[in-house]
Write a protein that holds these residues in place. Sequence first.
Motif, short mmCIF file in Angstrom:
data_model
loop_
_atom_site.label_atom_id
_atom_site.label_comp_id
_atom_site.label_asym_id
_atom_site.label_seq_id
_atom_site.Cartn_x
_atom_site.Cartn_y
_atom_site.Cartn_z
N ALA A 11 0.84 -1.21 0.00
CA ALA A 11 0.00 0.00 0.00
C ALA A 11 0.87 1.25 0.00
O ALA A 11 0.58 2.23 -0.72
CB ALA A 11 -0.93 -0.01 1.21
N TYR A 12 1.92 1.25 0.80
CA TYR A 12 2.84 2.39 0.85
C TYR A 12 3.48 2.63 -0.52
O TYR A 12 3.53 3.77 -1.00
CB TYR A 12 3.92 2.16 1.90
CG TYR A 12 5.04 3.18 1.84
CD1 TYR A 12 4.86 4.45 2.35
CD2 TYR A 12 6.25 2.86 1.24
CE1 TYR A 12 5.87 5.39 2.27
CE2 TYR A 12 7.27 3.78 1.16
CZ TYR A 12 7.08 5.05 1.68
OH TYR A 12 8.07 5.98 1.60
N LEU A 13 3.96 1.56 -1.15
CA LEU A 13 4.61 1.70 -2.45
C LEU A 13 3.63 2.20 -3.52
O LEU A 13 3.98 3.05 -4.34
CB LEU A 13 5.23 0.37 -2.88
CG LEU A 13 6.45 -0.07 -2.06
CD1 LEU A 13 6.86 -1.49 -2.44
CD2 LEU A 13 7.60 0.90 -2.24
N ARG A 14 2.42 1.70 -3.49
CA ARG A 14 1.42 2.17 -4.46
C ARG A 14 1.10 3.64 -4.25
O ARG A 14 0.96 4.40 -5.21
CB ARG A 14 0.14 1.34 -4.34
CG ARG A 14 0.29 -0.03 -4.94
CD ARG A 14 -0.99 -0.80 -4.94
NE ARG A 14 -0.79 -2.07 -5.61
CZ ARG A 14 -1.62 -3.08 -5.53
NH1 ARG A 14 -2.71 -2.98 -4.81
NH2 ARG A 14 -1.36 -4.19 -6.17
N GLU A 19 1.96 9.29 -6.10
CA GLU A 19 2.41 10.65 -5.81
C GLU A 19 3.44 11.12 -6.83
O GLU A 19 3.43 12.28 -7.23
CB GLU A 19 3.02 10.74 -4.41
CG GLU A 19 2.03 10.61 -3.29
CD GLU A 19 2.70 10.51 -1.93
OE1 GLU A 19 3.94 10.66 -1.85
OE2 GLU A 19 1.98 10.28 -0.94
N VAL A 20 4.31 10.22 -7.23
CA VAL A 20 5.40 10.58 -8.14
C VAL A 20 4.98 10.42 -9.60
O VAL A 20 5.62 10.97 -10.49
CB VAL A 20 6.65 9.71 -7.83
CG1 VAL A 20 7.80 10.04 -8.74
CG2 VAL A 20 7.07 9.90 -6.40
N GLY A 21 3.92 9.68 -9.86
CA GLY A 21 3.45 9.48 -11.21
C GLY A 21 4.06 8.28 -11.91
O GLY A 21 4.17 8.26 -13.14
N ILE A 22 4.45 7.28 -11.16
CA ILE A 22 5.01 6.06 -11.74
C ILE A 22 3.87 5.07 -11.94
O ILE A 22 3.12 4.77 -11.03
CB ILE A 22 6.07 5.45 -10.81
CG1 ILE A 22 7.24 6.41 -10.63
CG2 ILE A 22 6.56 4.12 -11.37
CD1 ILE A 22 8.26 5.96 -9.61
N GLU A 23 3.76 4.57 -13.17
CA GLU A 23 2.75 3.57 -13.51
C GLU A 23 3.36 2.18 -13.39
O GLU A 23 4.57 2.02 -13.44
CB GLU A 23 2.25 3.79 -14.94
CG GLU A 23 1.59 5.12 -15.16
CD GLU A 23 0.26 5.25 -14.45
OE1 GLU A 23 -0.44 4.22 -14.33
OE2 GLU A 23 -0.07 6.36 -14.01
N LEU A 24 2.50 1.17 -13.25
CA LEU A 24 2.99 -0.21 -13.18
C LEU A 24 3.76 -0.60 -14.43
O LEU A 24 4.74 -1.33 -14.36
CB LEU A 24 1.83 -1.18 -12.94
CG LEU A 24 1.26 -1.18 -11.52
CD1 LEU A 24 0.06 -2.11 -11.44
CD2 LEU A 24 2.31 -1.59 -10.52
#
Length: 112
Positions: A11-14, A19-24
């Motif tokens: 959950a923290y990583l997601r 927040e940073v805009g990194i997609e899977l």
Amino acid sequence: MDERKRDSMVAYLRRRMAEVGIELDDLAAAIAEDQIRQKAARYRSATGESWSGDGEMPLWLKQAISAGQTLDHFTVARQAQPESEPRSKVDWRQDPFAGSRLAAVQPLHRDV
């Protein structure tokens, strides 16, 4: 790591990725690129620096060799060829610990 800690970390990583805009897909592409780069490495240091053997020798390797280390010390071990014989099947129905907590507990230390 217990499941609650794992779920909390996920959950923290997601949340941080959002927040940073990194997609899977970005993460998957970066992991795939790292794996390709690692597969191509012929020499690797203890800190994870690698060299494919092509081009000029990197500074970290030059320094190690000038300090008396051999090039063979940094050679990446190639994975063993798969066995031609299939492994025998294990009948897990006879395992007294199957499905219990003992089947999932990892040892605290490993003998090397």
